[in-house]
Design a protein around this motif. Structure first.
Motif, PDB file in Angstrom:
ATOM      1  N   ALA A 112      10.556   0.639 -12.765  1.00  0.00           N
ATOM      2  CA  ALA A 112       9.246   1.250 -13.013  1.00  0.00           C
ATOM      3  C   ALA A 112       8.115   0.229 -13.067  1.00  0.00           C
ATOM      4  O   ALA A 112       6.956   0.600 -13.191  1.00  0.00           O
ATOM      5  CB  ALA A 112       9.277   2.046 -14.312  1.00  0.00           C
ATOM      6  N   TRP A 113       8.451  -1.055 -13.009  1.00  0.00           N
ATOM      7  CA  TRP A 113       7.413  -2.081 -13.080  1.00  0.00           C
ATOM      8  C   TRP A 113       6.611  -2.053 -11.787  1.00  0.00           C
ATOM      9  O   TRP A 113       7.141  -2.266 -10.714  1.00  0.00           O
ATOM     10  CB  TRP A 113       8.024  -3.468 -13.257  1.00  0.00           C
ATOM     11  CG  TRP A 113       8.668  -3.720 -14.579  1.00  0.00           C
ATOM     12  CD1 TRP A 113       9.119  -2.785 -15.469  1.00  0.00           C
ATOM     13  CD2 TRP A 113       8.955  -4.983 -15.163  1.00  0.00           C
ATOM     14  NE1 TRP A 113       9.665  -3.399 -16.559  1.00  0.00           N
ATOM     15  CE2 TRP A 113       9.587  -4.755 -16.398  1.00  0.00           C
ATOM     16  CE3 TRP A 113       8.751  -6.288 -14.739  1.00  0.00           C
ATOM     17  CZ2 TRP A 113       9.994  -5.784 -17.232  1.00  0.00           C
ATOM     18  CZ3 TRP A 113       9.171  -7.320 -15.571  1.00  0.00           C
ATOM     19  CH2 TRP A 113       9.776  -7.071 -16.815  1.00  0.00           C
ATOM     20  N   LYS A 119       4.446   1.769 -23.230  1.00  0.00           N
ATOM     21  CA  LYS A 119       5.269   0.998 -22.296  1.00  0.00           C
ATOM     22  C   LYS A 119       4.390   0.311 -21.246  1.00  0.00           C
ATOM     23  O   LYS A 119       4.460  -0.883 -21.057  1.00  0.00           O
ATOM     24  CB  LYS A 119       6.297   1.926 -21.643  1.00  0.00           C
ATOM     25  CG  LYS A 119       7.224   1.255 -20.656  1.00  0.00           C
ATOM     26  CD  LYS A 119       8.294   0.500 -21.364  1.00  0.00           C
ATOM     27  CE  LYS A 119       9.346   0.017 -20.385  1.00  0.00           C
ATOM     28  NZ  LYS A 119      10.322  -0.843 -21.034  1.00  0.00           N
ATOM     29  N   HIS A 123       6.512   6.254 -23.905  1.00  0.00           N
ATOM     30  CA  HIS A 123       7.482   5.560 -23.055  1.00  0.00           C
ATOM     31  C   HIS A 123       7.189   6.015 -21.623  1.00  0.00           C
ATOM     32  O   HIS A 123       7.926   6.796 -21.023  1.00  0.00           O
ATOM     33  CB  HIS A 123       8.911   5.900 -23.493  1.00  0.00           C
ATOM     34  CG  HIS A 123       9.927   5.001 -22.889  1.00  0.00           C
ATOM     35  ND1 HIS A 123      10.705   5.380 -21.828  1.00  0.00           N
ATOM     36  CD2 HIS A 123      10.272   3.725 -23.180  1.00  0.00           C
ATOM     37  CE1 HIS A 123      11.506   4.382 -21.494  1.00  0.00           C
ATOM     38  NE2 HIS A 123      11.256   3.364 -22.303  1.00  0.00           N
ATOM     39  N   GLN A 152       7.027   5.401 -18.136  1.00  0.00           N
ATOM     40  CA  GLN A 152       7.425   4.772 -16.880  1.00  0.00           C
ATOM     41  C   GLN A 152       6.764   5.483 -15.704  1.00  0.00           C
ATOM     42  O   GLN A 152       6.783   4.999 -14.587  1.00  0.00           O
ATOM     43  CB  GLN A 152       8.946   4.765 -16.765  1.00  0.00           C
ATOM     44  CG  GLN A 152       9.573   3.883 -17.834  1.00  0.00           C
ATOM     45  CD  GLN A 152      11.046   4.114 -17.964  1.00  0.00           C
ATOM     46  OE1 GLN A 152      11.499   5.230 -18.150  1.00  0.00           O
ATOM     47  NE2 GLN A 152      11.815   3.047 -17.859  1.00  0.00           N
ATOM     48  N   ASP A 153       6.204   6.643 -15.960  1.00  0.00           N
ATOM     49  CA  ASP A 153       5.361   7.394 -15.027  1.00  0.00           C
ATOM     50  C   ASP A 153       4.084   7.708 -15.807  1.00  0.00           C
ATOM     51  O   ASP A 153       3.958   7.356 -16.973  1.00  0.00           O
ATOM     52  CB  ASP A 153       6.082   8.672 -14.579  1.00  0.00           C
ATOM     53  CG  ASP A 153       5.586   9.209 -13.239  1.00  0.00           C
ATOM     54  OD1 ASP A 153       4.367   9.087 -12.961  1.00  0.00           O
ATOM     55  OD2 ASP A 153       6.398   9.753 -12.483  1.00  0.00           O
ATOM     56  N   THR A 193       8.402  10.660 -23.219  1.00  0.00           N
ATOM     57  CA  THR A 193       9.126   9.820 -22.267  1.00  0.00           C
ATOM     58  C   THR A 193       9.114  10.449 -20.881  1.00  0.00           C
ATOM     59  O   THR A 193       9.406  11.631 -20.719  1.00  0.00           O
ATOM     60  CB  THR A 193      10.581   9.540 -22.714  1.00  0.00           C
ATOM     61  OG1 THR A 193      11.200   8.672 -21.764  1.00  0.00           O
ATOM     62  CG2 THR A 193      11.393  10.802 -22.890  1.00  0.00           C
ATOM     63  N   GLY A 242      10.847   9.050 -18.297  1.00  0.00           N
ATOM     64  CA  GLY A 242      11.977   8.535 -17.532  1.00  0.00           C
ATOM     65  C   GLY A 242      13.317   9.101 -17.961  1.00  0.00           C
ATOM     66  O   GLY A 242      13.519   9.496 -19.105  1.00  0.00           O
ATOM     67  N   THR A 297      11.663   9.299 -12.656  1.00  0.00           N
ATOM     68  CA  THR A 297      10.477   9.478 -13.493  1.00  0.00           C
ATOM     69  C   THR A 297       9.705  10.713 -13.057  1.00  0.00           C
ATOM     70  O   THR A 297       9.705  11.081 -11.880  1.00  0.00           O
ATOM     71  CB  THR A 297       9.535   8.258 -13.436  1.00  0.00           C
ATOM     72  OG1 THR A 297       8.970   8.155 -12.140  1.00  0.00           O
ATOM     73  CG2 THR A 297      10.264   6.973 -13.815  1.00  0.00           C
TER      74      THR A 297
END
Length: 182
Positions: free
Chosen positions: A18-19, A72, A92, A94-95, A112, A114, A126
């Motif tokens: 996800a980075w 995140k 959290h 990630q998207d 979250t 993810g 995600t």
């Protein structure tokens, strides 16, 4: 039971799936998050918001951001004007997570975006979260990726939200289950 497959986690896709920033940006954010955002001291909400904006968060005017919060990836967070983020909230994200104006996310709520392909290879999946104007997600809720919460809806304390919540609804997952199967 030996005929039931088990995924070899040493072959699972990497944790950095996800980075979408360089490693040094992610690591620098982790330091700043610890010092200014997650920090339990009652430092200024304005300072928290400034640090989040410096890392790409889109945050409207008049947002209150309480201590012990976690984000995140701030560059995947958008919060509308006059919203309140309670103590201990964890994005959290990630998207993308998008909150409208005048939204309240109460204490210790976990959002979250993810999950994992648990039957295939544990690769990251995600999906974004959208919470519309005036909604209130009360304390200790869990909001899962792919969910939208409608305008002026209320999610009762301790609920898990894994499906869309209509505008102006009062969401209580136990009541929904009882209604469906009762």
């Amino acid at each position: 039971m030996s005929d039931i497959p088990v995924i070899d986690l040493s072959k699972a896709p990497g944790e950095r799936a996800a980075w979408d920033r360089r490693s040094w940006v992610v690591y620098l954010w982790a330091i700043c998050e610890l010092l200014f955002v997650t920090n339990p001291w009652q430092i200024s909400s304005t300072l928290r918001v400034r640090v989040l904006r410096a890392f790409g968060a889109e945050i409207g005017e008049g947002v209150v951001f309480r201590p012990r919060t976690r984000v995140k990836f701030p560059w995947k967070l958008a919060i509308g004007a006059r919203s309140w983020i309670g103590e201990g909230v964890w994005f959290h994200n990630q998207d993308h997570i998008r909150l409208g104006n005048d939204v309240v996310i109460s204490q210790d709520t976990f959002l979250t975006t993810g999950s994992h392909r648990h039957r295939l290879d544990m690769g990251l999946i995600t999906r974004p979260i959208t919470i519309d104007d005036g909604a209130w997600v009360t304390s200790r809720c869990i909001v899962l990726g792919g969910v939208s919460i409608g305008r002026s809806a209320l999610v009762k304390p301790g609920n898990r939200v894994d499906t869309a919540v209509p505008a102006n609804a009062i969401w209580d997952a136990s009541a929904v289950v009882a209604e469906r199967f009762g």
